[in-house]
Design a protein around this motif. Sequence first.
Motif, PDB file in Angstrom:
ATOM      1  N   LEU A 153       0.840  -1.199   0.000  1.00 41.70           N
ATOM      2  CA  LEU A 153       0.000   0.000   0.000  1.00 41.70           C
ATOM      3  C   LEU A 153       0.879   1.255   0.000  1.00 41.70           C
ATOM      4  O   LEU A 153       0.457   2.315  -0.445  1.00 41.70           O
ATOM      5  CB  LEU A 153      -0.904  -0.017   1.246  1.00 41.70           C
ATOM      6  CG  LEU A 153      -2.032   1.012   1.330  1.00 41.70           C
ATOM      7  CD1 LEU A 153      -3.043   0.826   0.200  1.00 41.70           C
ATOM      8  CD2 LEU A 153      -2.748   0.904   2.680  1.00 41.70           C
ATOM      9  N   PHE A 154       2.109   1.100   0.491  1.00 41.29           N
ATOM     10  CA  PHE A 154       2.996   2.261   0.638  1.00 41.29           C
ATOM     11  C   PHE A 154       4.135   2.279  -0.382  1.00 41.29           C
ATOM     12  O   PHE A 154       5.146   2.958  -0.185  1.00 41.29           O
ATOM     13  CB  PHE A 154       3.554   2.313   2.064  1.00 41.29           C
ATOM     14  CG  PHE A 154       2.480   2.464   3.102  1.00 41.29           C
ATOM     15  CD1 PHE A 154       1.712   3.613   3.150  1.00 41.29           C
ATOM     16  CD2 PHE A 154       2.206   1.442   4.011  1.00 41.29           C
ATOM     17  CE1 PHE A 154       0.697   3.755   4.085  1.00 41.29           C
ATOM     18  CE2 PHE A 154       1.205   1.580   4.950  1.00 41.29           C
ATOM     19  CZ  PHE A 154       0.437   2.735   4.990  1.00 41.29           C
ATOM     20  N   THR A 155       3.986   1.548  -1.464  1.00 41.67           N
ATOM     21  CA  THR A 155       4.988   1.583  -2.518  1.00 41.67           C
ATOM     22  C   THR A 155       5.196   3.030  -2.976  1.00 41.67           C
ATOM     23  O   THR A 155       4.224   3.729  -3.280  1.00 41.67           O
ATOM     24  CB  THR A 155       4.528   0.719  -3.720  1.00 41.67           C
ATOM     25  OG1 THR A 155       4.341  -0.611  -3.255  1.00 41.67           O
ATOM     26  CG2 THR A 155       5.555   0.742  -4.836  1.00 41.67           C
ATOM     27  N   GLY A 156       6.438   3.491  -2.983  1.00 34.49           N
ATOM     28  CA  GLY A 156       6.713   4.860  -3.436  1.00 34.49           C
ATOM     29  C   GLY A 156       6.472   5.918  -2.374  1.00 34.49           C
ATOM     30  O   GLY A 156       6.620   7.105  -2.640  1.00 34.49           O
ATOM     31  N   VAL A 157       6.090   5.482  -1.174  1.00 39.06           N
ATOM     32  CA  VAL A 157       5.851   6.434  -0.079  1.00 39.06           C
ATOM     33  C   VAL A 157       7.030   6.356   0.888  1.00 39.06           C
ATOM     34  O   VAL A 157       7.321   5.280   1.412  1.00 39.06           O
ATOM     35  CB  VAL A 157       4.526   6.119   0.657  1.00 39.06           C
ATOM     36  CG1 VAL A 157       4.317   7.069   1.831  1.00 39.06           C
ATOM     37  CG2 VAL A 157       3.347   6.181  -0.304  1.00 39.06           C
ATOM     38  N   ALA A 158       7.704   7.464   1.104  1.00 37.80           N
ATOM     39  CA  ALA A 158       8.909   7.463   1.927  1.00 37.80           C
ATOM     40  C   ALA A 158       8.556   7.297   3.405  1.00 37.80           C
ATOM     41  O   ALA A 158       7.505   7.764   3.863  1.00 37.80           O
ATOM     42  CB  ALA A 158       9.680   8.758   1.727  1.00 37.80           C
ATOM     43  N   GLU A 159       9.456   6.645   4.128  1.00 37.61           N
ATOM     44  CA  GLU A 159       9.358   6.545   5.582  1.00 37.61           C
ATOM     45  C   GLU A 159       9.220   7.948   6.189  1.00 37.61           C
ATOM     46  O   GLU A 159       9.861   8.891   5.727  1.00 37.61           O
ATOM     47  CB  GLU A 159      10.638   5.850   6.081  1.00 37.61           C
ATOM     48  CG  GLU A 159      10.664   5.487   7.533  1.00 37.61           C
ATOM     49  CD  GLU A 159       9.775   4.300   7.896  1.00 37.61           C
ATOM     50  OE1 GLU A 159       9.222   3.635   6.995  1.00 37.61           O
ATOM     51  OE2 GLU A 159       9.608   4.048   9.095  1.00 37.61           O
ATOM     52  N   SER A 160       8.364   8.069   7.168  1.00 36.54           N
ATOM     53  CA  SER A 160       8.068   9.321   7.877  1.00 36.54           C
ATOM     54  C   SER A 160       7.424  10.396   7.004  1.00 36.54           C
ATOM     55  O   SER A 160       7.495  11.583   7.303  1.00 36.54           O
ATOM     56  CB  SER A 160       9.286   9.871   8.643  1.00 36.54           C
ATOM     57  OG  SER A 160      10.115  10.637   7.817  1.00 36.54           O
ATOM     58  N   SER A 161       6.750   9.981   5.952  1.00 35.71           N
ATOM     59  CA  SER A 161       5.946  10.915   5.165  1.00 35.71           C
ATOM     60  C   SER A 161       4.836  11.487   6.036  1.00 35.71           C
ATOM     61  O   SER A 161       4.406  10.873   7.018  1.00 35.71           O
ATOM     62  CB  SER A 161       5.297  10.188   3.977  1.00 35.71           C
ATOM     63  OG  SER A 161       6.248   9.904   2.990  1.00 35.71           O
ATOM     64  N   PHE A 162       4.350  12.668   5.642  1.00 33.42           N
ATOM     65  CA  PHE A 162       3.267  13.305   6.386  1.00 33.42           C
ATOM     66  C   PHE A 162       1.907  12.969   5.769  1.00 33.42           C
ATOM     67  O   PHE A 162       1.738  13.039   4.563  1.00 33.42           O
ATOM     68  CB  PHE A 162       3.429  14.825   6.372  1.00 33.42           C
ATOM     69  CG  PHE A 162       4.485  15.315   7.304  1.00 33.42           C
ATOM     70  CD1 PHE A 162       4.235  15.373   8.671  1.00 33.42           C
ATOM     71  CD2 PHE A 162       5.719  15.719   6.832  1.00 33.42           C
ATOM     72  CE1 PHE A 162       5.207  15.837   9.543  1.00 33.42           C
ATOM     73  CE2 PHE A 162       6.696  16.183   7.704  1.00 33.42           C
ATOM     74  CZ  PHE A 162       6.437  16.243   9.058  1.00 33.42           C
ATOM     75  N   CYS A 163       0.962  12.639   6.653  1.00 32.80           N
ATOM     76  CA  CYS A 163      -0.418  12.436   6.220  1.00 32.80           C
ATOM     77  C   CYS A 163      -1.339  13.250   7.124  1.00 32.80           C
ATOM     78  O   CYS A 163      -0.957  13.633   8.229  1.00 32.80           O
ATOM     79  CB  CYS A 163      -0.793  10.954   6.278  1.00 32.80           C
ATOM     80  SG  CYS A 163       0.055   9.981   5.017  1.00 32.80           S
ATOM     81  N   TYR A 164      -2.557  13.478   6.653  1.00 30.58           N
ATOM     82  CA  TYR A 164      -3.496  14.333   7.390  1.00 30.58           C
ATOM     83  C   TYR A 164      -4.431  13.465   8.251  1.00 30.58           C
ATOM     84  O   TYR A 164      -5.126  12.588   7.730  1.00 30.58           O
ATOM     85  CB  TYR A 164      -4.307  15.189   6.421  1.00 30.58           C
ATOM     86  CG  TYR A 164      -5.179  16.195   7.133  1.00 30.58           C
ATOM     87  CD1 TYR A 164      -4.632  17.357   7.676  1.00 30.58           C
ATOM     88  CD2 TYR A 164      -6.542  15.980   7.287  1.00 30.58           C
ATOM     89  CE1 TYR A 164      -5.425  18.285   8.341  1.00 30.58           C
ATOM     90  CE2 TYR A 164      -7.348  16.904   7.957  1.00 30.58           C
ATOM     91  CZ  TYR A 164      -6.776  18.043   8.479  1.00 30.58           C
ATOM     92  OH  TYR A 164      -7.562  18.950   9.145  1.00 30.58           O
ATOM     93  N   PHE A 165      -4.426  13.749   9.547  1.00 24.68           N
ATOM     94  CA  PHE A 165      -5.225  12.987  10.512  1.00 24.68           C
ATOM     95  C   PHE A 165      -6.272  13.887  11.180  1.00 24.68           C
ATOM     96  O   PHE A 165      -5.968  15.034  11.518  1.00 24.68           O
ATOM     97  CB  PHE A 165      -4.336  12.456  11.649  1.00 24.68           C
ATOM     98  CG  PHE A 165      -3.356  11.382  11.263  1.00 24.68           C
ATOM     99  CD1 PHE A 165      -3.651  10.044  11.503  1.00 24.68           C
ATOM    100  CD2 PHE A 165      -2.129  11.703  10.697  1.00 24.68           C
ATOM    101  CE1 PHE A 165      -2.730   9.047  11.185  1.00 24.68           C
ATOM    102  CE2 PHE A 165      -1.205  10.715  10.369  1.00 24.68           C
ATOM    103  CZ  PHE A 165      -1.506   9.382  10.613  1.00 24.68           C
TER     104      PHE A 165
END
Lengths: 197, 252
Positions: free
Chosen positions: A130-142
């Motif tokens: 699900l996180f392919t291409g998503v860097a570690e410690s990326s920011f998401c909106y919660f």
Amino acid sequence: MKIVIIKYNAGNIRSVLFALERIGAEALVTDDPDLICNADKIIFPGVGEANSAMNYLKERGLDILIQNLKQPVLGVCLGMQLLCAHSEENDTECLGIFSETVKKFIPAEDKPLKVPQIGWNNIYNLNSNLFTGVAESSFCYFVHSYYAGLGETTIARADYIQPYSAALHKGNFYGVQFHPEKSAGMGERILKNFIQF
Amino acid sequence: MLTKRIIPCLDIKNGRTVKGTNFIDLRDAGDPVELGARYAAEGADELVFLDITATQEKRKTLSELALRIAHHINIPFTVGGGISSVEDVRVLLDNGADKISVNTAAFKNPGLILELSGVFGSQCIVLAIDAKREADGKYYVYLNGGRVATETNCLDWAKQGVELGAGEILLTSMDHDGTRNGFAVELTGLLAESLPVPVIASGGGGTMAHFSEIFKAGKADAALAASVFHFKEIHIPVLKEYLNDEGISIRI
């Protein structure tokens, strides 16, 4: 490919629809059991309260339908929490796909943080395609007052007052606590990954 | 770690941004959707669209605008301006707004906050407060875009609003708004330390150091500004790098 967004008494459903449109995917918002069962991908979104949402699903038989889905399912925010075993929000039995339970954030004395958590936070220990291409410690909106603890189905961690599950995965079921539909480019990448499963 | 937020604010009249901008490279600088998308691409954390239209057509143009924003912008946004009923809010949230802000209507009818938070949840109800310091040294609430004074203390009203279910406070200091001499550090700090919900500071941001100050000394959870962004006096990516270097948790 047929993508269905499950319609129920929760908010932000059209935001998910619009986000899919932005990445070039068409989706249908419906509570029709036949359309849901025949979809290739299913998104179970939601901002709202757990108990009234579960009651709404049960009254329409959608609880059993969701539990028996075999195609990829992505729960978002309340949708992810409803896929867990139980929520402290009005002591609600949930769908039980994920064994984790959902608890309320309680500010600690040394961490007087505000509840709900509203804003951008990092996601760590990413362990899923699900996180392919998503860097570690990326920011998401919660935006949430309740959280799923860490457990065997955790595929991403976030920290607020204590570490908790930012995302869960078991079999064909995925769940994200954050809002990919509002998480700028990272969120769009995660939605793209899901619809490409 | 949860970050501090940078929020550009767009004033809207008849569906168009007002106060002007300096984005000569935008196809239509008056289009709130194009300007908002630009800020989102530059790293804005949220957007606020404040409708200052005073006509009967307002509800329709605002709901249509929310729908267009939701289609094109991939970060959260708040819509405000003249919202006074559950039905107003339902249309805006259904059209994709993440939050709505209430101001004068909520002051005149505090039950509105309770009603809205009960139906839609506190997380999407922002209580906007315009405050001004009077001769007695205390801060008072002003209504109708700052034109009407009240005898209510700002902190008292903010506390009541949160008890009724407001999930965030958008605090505009009228003493600072438009001055570019810095945010209201003392008042923002007072609210941020007294309230269990996030406080967005608004009014007075003129330099990058002002943003650092309002996060550090003012304890703000978010900072909102308009013209310094519209006129490119502060470039959002540069501001965020600066705040990061200042040791402030920020999304880069």
